[in-house]
Design a protein around this motif. Structure first.
Motif, PDB file in Angstrom:
ATOM      1  N   MET A   1     -11.102  22.260  14.734  1.00 48.70           N
ATOM      2  CA  MET A   1     -11.976  22.702  15.809  1.00 48.70           C
ATOM      3  C   MET A   1     -12.797  23.906  15.352  1.00 48.70           C
ATOM      4  N   PHE A   3     -14.530  27.599  16.285  1.00 47.78           N
ATOM      5  CA  PHE A   3     -14.422  28.775  17.146  1.00 47.78           C
ATOM      6  C   PHE A   3     -15.581  29.717  16.869  1.00 47.78           C
ATOM      7  N   ASP A  91      -6.377  25.311  14.500  1.00 53.06           N
ATOM      8  CA  ASP A  91      -5.961  25.633  15.860  1.00 53.06           C
ATOM      9  C   ASP A  91      -6.169  27.112  16.160  1.00 53.06           C
ATOM     10  N   LEU A  92      -5.817  27.480  17.374  1.00 48.71           N
ATOM     11  CA  LEU A  92      -6.038  28.849  17.830  1.00 48.71           C
ATOM     12  C   LEU A  92      -5.275  29.879  16.992  1.00 48.71           C
ATOM     13  N   ASP A  93      -4.080  29.532  16.531  1.00 53.35           N
ATOM     14  CA  ASP A  93      -3.308  30.497  15.739  1.00 53.35           C
ATOM     15  C   ASP A  93      -4.076  30.952  14.503  1.00 53.35           C
ATOM     16  N   ILE A  96      -6.769  33.324  15.618  1.00 52.84           N
ATOM     17  CA  ILE A  96      -6.206  34.628  15.997  1.00 52.84           C
ATOM     18  C   ILE A  96      -5.895  35.440  14.734  1.00 52.84           C
ATOM     19  N   GLU A  97      -5.357  34.774  13.741  1.00 53.33           N
ATOM     20  CA  GLU A  97      -5.045  35.496  12.498  1.00 53.33           C
ATOM     21  C   GLU A  97      -6.308  36.041  11.833  1.00 53.33           C
ATOM     22  N   PRO A 115     -13.421  29.017  21.827  1.00 48.63           N
ATOM     23  CA  PRO A 115     -13.572  27.681  21.242  1.00 48.63           C
ATOM     24  C   PRO A 115     -14.964  27.134  21.547  1.00 48.63           C
TER      25      PRO A 115
END
Lengths: 117, 399
Positions: A1, A3, A91-93, A96-97, A115
């Protein structure tokens, strides 16, 4: 995805404010540049184009058909967007990192992860 | 049959739902399909008998239902995952063919990108199988509000790319702490009145201990919940709070205490020394008579260093009072930044009362009363204040 990472400088000292920037220790300044470069080199990152500081912003509204302009950003100066980048990640993780590695996130600002459709 | 269906629901809901999220990557869809599968079971099992492997049967039916749902909604499917939609199958999937993915699911539900209220509600809905209305009532919000909270959270999981997996090692400590916090929050909601939530939290705790057998904090939390719960029947008498020292020990649940201690042993054997393990160790010491106040105070000290929490310091002060007297406790209490916390004032009042500084004690009880809202706790403080006023009577039960 995909972002979009929106960088809000908040109280972060930046070279746009030479006085505040001069107060940042040299090695910390170097670390900031190195971090941004490393982020731009990260796989999946499409760096944003550098923006002039929020002080230079003009906000435009249209009311009853006429264009109204005001000096400054739409939100408070401190909350204004300072930069952005795009990130293709699993993914979102992962996003975030990456966000946590952006210097503004540790220097008084914050990064918003959004996203994309 | 109703009992069998209820039992099947309790036992299988979480695992079936988790398997469906694993297959389709969509919590909303998985939930609808799982619900439908249980509805079909309620219709068919009484007629055809319970299948040999109920869980595999439920997963198969839910999976086929989900596929049909996606097919029905072709316009949406065209844009999303049509190509990945598995074929509906007639045969029941083998029970061994799908893994237990409840752990993945709980990490999704307790992801820090969701608000804590949403984490709690989602966990209760997806893993606990509670209905939206039940969750709404437990948290004193209207059903539409809770329904919206759940819908929003499920939408965010999908749109924001919240992963369905156990976090990587470098993220695990933080994420596990978030999961345990959600379970403990559910437990505390239950402990302060809604008993079924405490039961639900223990169930989640047991599932986590089974799924993460090597994590000491998981066993620590389970131990803590069991040890607290073992005293729940003794905690209130005719609606009034009964302090630990005055509780009727015959009302304590010996089996739960033993189970709690066994979990604590397991945590200690894994070299656990985290906040839940320490709290469980303290709770275990509290279940002994006479209580080892020196060790309790030492453990509170360790916990305070770990968490930096002044509330833990307050508890340490109370243990210190038993060990070294009220003066030493008062010294700790007076240094705590908890002006707005009612227990600081009730604890101070208690120490001042023991030191026979009645005027100061009364002032502290009054301050505590200003900060307390609910019934039984308020009445306990009022009783104390009246006792002080009469200036008679033996030193009563202690907070």
């Amino acid at each position: 995805m995909k972002f979009m990472l929106l960088i809000h400088q908040g109280d972060t000292p930046t070279p746009d404010d030479p006085e505040a920037w001069a107060a940042v220790p040299q090695d910390e300044q170097r670390a900031v540049y190195a971090d941004y470069m490393a982020i731009n080199d990260t796989e999946g990152v499409t760096p944003g184009v550098r923006m002039q500081p929020p002080e230079t912003a003009t906000t435009v509204r249209v009311q009853n058909g006429s264009t109204l302009t005001t000096d400054g950003p739409f939100v408070e100066m401190k909350e204004a967007l300072g930069g952005y980048l795009f990130f293709e990640a699993g993914d979102l993780d992962a996003a975030i990192e990456l966000a946590a590695r952006i210097p503004a996130a540790r220097m008084g600002g914050a990064v918003e992860v959004r996203p994309l459709v | 049959m109703t009992a069998i269906l209820e039992q099947a629901f309790r036992e299988h809901w979480g695992r079936v739902l988790a398997a469906l999220v694993g297959l389709f990557g969509d919590v909303g869809l998985a939930e609808e399909a799982t619900q439908e599968a249980f509805a079909i079971a309620a219709e068919r099992w009484p007629r055809d008998g319970v299948p040999d492997s109920p869980r595999a049967w439920l997963v198969t039916v839910a999976r086929n239902g989900a596929i049909n749902r996606i097919r029905r909604d072709r316009t949406l499917a065209a844009k999303t995952r049509l190509l990945e939609v598995p074929e509906a199958v007639e045969d029941v999937i083998d029970d061994a063919a799908f893994a237990d993915e409840r752990l993945e699911l709980i990490f999704t539900c307790c992801h820090p990108a969701l608000a804590i209220e949403a984490q709690v509600a989602l966990t209760l809905r997806t893993l606990g199988g509670l209905q939206t209305g039940e969750i709404a009532r437990a948290f004193l919000v209207s059903e539409p509000t809770m329904a919206q909270r759940l819908v929003r959270a499920k939408r965010k999981i999908k749109a924001a790319g919240i992963p369905f997996r156990v976090p990587a090692d470098h993220l695990l400590p933080d994420r596990l702490a978030a999961v345990l916090a959600v379970v403990y929050l559910i437990f505390n909601e239950g402990y302060s009145g809604r008993g079924d939530l405490a039961e639900e939290a223990s169930r989640l705790g047991r599932a986590l201990a089974e799924l993460m057998p090597d994590e000491p904090e998981v066993h620590g939390l389970l131990a803590l919940m069991l040890l607290h719960q073992s005293r729940s029947r003794a905690r209130l008498r005719e609606g009034e709070i009964v302090l630990l020292a005055d509780q009727d020990r015959t009302l304590w649940d010996g089996e739960q205490i033993a189970a709690g201690r066994a979990s604590l042993e397991r945590a200690l054997a894994l070299h656990g020394r985290g906040p839940y393990v320490l709290q469980a160790a303290i709770a275990s010491l509290h279940a002994e008579e006479p209580r080892d106040w020196g060790q309790i105070a030492a453990l509170y000290g360790e916990l305070a260093r770990l968490t930096g929490s002044p509330v833990v310091e307050l508890n340490r002060a109370i243990a210190v009072a038993e060990q070294d007297g009220p003066e030493a406790a008062l010294e700790i209490l007076d240094g705590l930044p908890l002006e707005e916390f009612r227990y600081l004032h009730s604890a101070r009042a208690e120490m001042l009362r023991r030191l026979e500084r009645s005027g100061e004690a009364a002032a502290a009880y009054r301050r505590a009363l200003e900060l307390v809202h609910d019934g039984p706790e308020r009445r306990l403080l009022e009783r104390r204040l009246v006792e002080l006023g009469s200036g008679s009577g033996p030193a009563g039960p202690r907070p």
